[in-house]
Write a protein that holds these residues in place. Sequence first.
Motif, mmCIF file in Angstrom:
data_model
loop_
_atom_site.group_PDB
_atom_site.id
_atom_site.type_symbol
_atom_site.label_atom_id
_atom_site.label_comp_id
_atom_site.label_asym_id
_atom_site.label_seq_id
_atom_site.Cartn_x
_atom_site.Cartn_y
_atom_site.Cartn_z
ATOM 1 N N ALA A 19 -10.697 0.855 -3.436
ATOM 2 C CA ALA A 19 -10.833 0.325 -2.080
ATOM 3 C C ALA A 19 -9.906 -0.868 -1.893
ATOM 4 C CB ALA A 19 -12.280 -0.089 -1.831
ATOM 5 N N GLY A 20 -9.304 -0.937 -0.741
ATOM 6 C CA GLY A 20 -8.364 -2.013 -0.438
ATOM 7 C C GLY A 20 -6.972 -1.771 -0.950
ATOM 8 N N VAL B 16 -2.107 3.103 4.054
ATOM 9 C CA VAL B 16 -2.406 3.642 5.381
ATOM 10 C C VAL B 16 -3.614 4.568 5.366
ATOM 11 C CG1 VAL B 16 -0.009 3.452 6.153
ATOM 12 C CG2 VAL B 16 -0.799 5.584 5.095
ATOM 13 N N LEU B 17 -4.128 4.894 4.183
ATOM 14 C CA LEU B 17 -5.328 5.722 4.118
ATOM 15 C C LEU B 17 -6.591 4.906 4.379
ATOM 16 C CD1 LEU B 17 -4.477 7.983 1.043
ATOM 17 C CD2 LEU B 17 -4.121 8.440 3.478
ATOM 18 N N ASP B 18 -6.492 3.585 4.231
ATOM 19 C CA ASP B 18 -7.608 2.739 4.631
ATOM 20 C C ASP B 18 -7.696 2.711 6.159
ATOM 21 O OD1 ASP B 18 -9.031 1.751 2.443
ATOM 22 O OD2 ASP B 18 -7.429 0.328 1.943
ATOM 23 N N PRO B 19 -8.862 2.366 6.721
ATOM 24 C CA PRO B 19 -8.953 2.229 8.179
ATOM 25 C C PRO B 19 -7.909 1.255 8.707
ATOM 26 C CG PRO B 19 -11.136 2.166 7.181
ATOM 27 C CD PRO B 19 -10.150 2.130 6.046
ATOM 28 N N LEU B 20 -7.256 1.651 9.780
ATOM 29 C CA LEU B 20 -6.195 0.822 10.345
ATOM 30 C C LEU B 20 -6.786 -0.267 11.227
ATOM 31 C CD1 LEU B 20 -3.543 3.501 11.411
ATOM 32 C CD2 LEU B 20 -3.372 1.913 9.493
ATOM 33 N N ASP B 21 -6.139 -1.431 11.186
ATOM 34 C CA ASP B 21 -6.398 -2.478 12.158
ATOM 35 C C ASP B 21 -5.049 -2.910 12.721
ATOM 36 O OD1 ASP B 21 -5.239 -3.962 10.118
ATOM 37 O OD2 ASP B 21 -7.110 -4.931 9.522
#
Length: 343
Positions: free
Chosen positions: A316-317, A321-326
């Motif tokens: 995690a982290g 770009v596979l993490d949720p985008l902000d």
Amino acid sequence: MAEADPSIFAAMKAVPEREVRDEAALDALLKDAREPFLVRGLVKDWPLVQAGLESNNAARAYLVERARPVQFAISLGPPAQGGRMFYDDDMSMNFRMGKGKLAEIFAGFEKHEGQPDAPTAYLGSIDIKSHFDGVAEENPPPLGERNPRHSIWIGNATRVAAHSDFPDNLACCAVGKRRFTLFPPDQFRNLYLGPLDNTPAGRPISMVDFHAPDLDRFPRFAEALGHAQVANMEPGDALFVPSMWWHHVEGLSDFNVLVNYWWRDGAAWGGDPQVALNHAILALRDLPQADREIWRDLFDHYVFSHEPANHAHIPAGKRGVLDPLDAPAASRLRSFLLRMLNS
């Protein structure tokens, strides 16, 4: 303007009408809405609407008094095109672009108003806040906490070919009368779209002339008509056009003003899917079939069937770009894409 065969529109299903008492009621209708609906008189109390009900000159005076001293872009076409904003025979645009102060442009409207051979004149997607002082505040969007883009569309009797827009849209008829003809997103094959990269306003349009459809050339348009919905709008009416619904728009009066609001319920920093489609054509369409199938599977995995389990094996982290985008992550991704496109 060339007259349409009235039987075409008479046979269509009417867009459902909804009653709205206040912004909260409209907000409830808009949440998760995927079908169009019409609200009669939603913005009837706007000063712009009231000025238009007095006269076309009163509406023009209202706007001129609040116009900033900037150039307004206008599309101009000859009378022979019947108000249709389209292509000419060699697939160039059948109108030319000009610029001028709003008072000068409106003088031309007044000069030609009521004449059967009036040239086509159309001011499309004018940003209200950058071109006017007070208009947005005096004629507020009934959209509660949403932060939409405010646009105004001004013309004489014009026809804008069927197209779709990515954001949701609330279209408010302020002056004159309008007719919207709408089709569900899946009808794009039956609307016979033109080029993706040579368009009147950035979105592909239907090649079918709705006033005289050629069913020999466009036979599947008959299927599209079976799914069509029509909204005949009076001043003060508002129409919700869901994202990606196809809509053909006609100004039915000598002078017409439409105010519309586009908004995304998702993140405002998201990219434009049309750009992604165009780049996919560049990068993928002409690959060998076996390669296209591989990339289809990858797109489905990472985009269309995106599931947390697909990348749970990455810490995690650290998923990029596979993490949720902000907003910051989207900005970094956009910069990365620009570097890749320019390399």
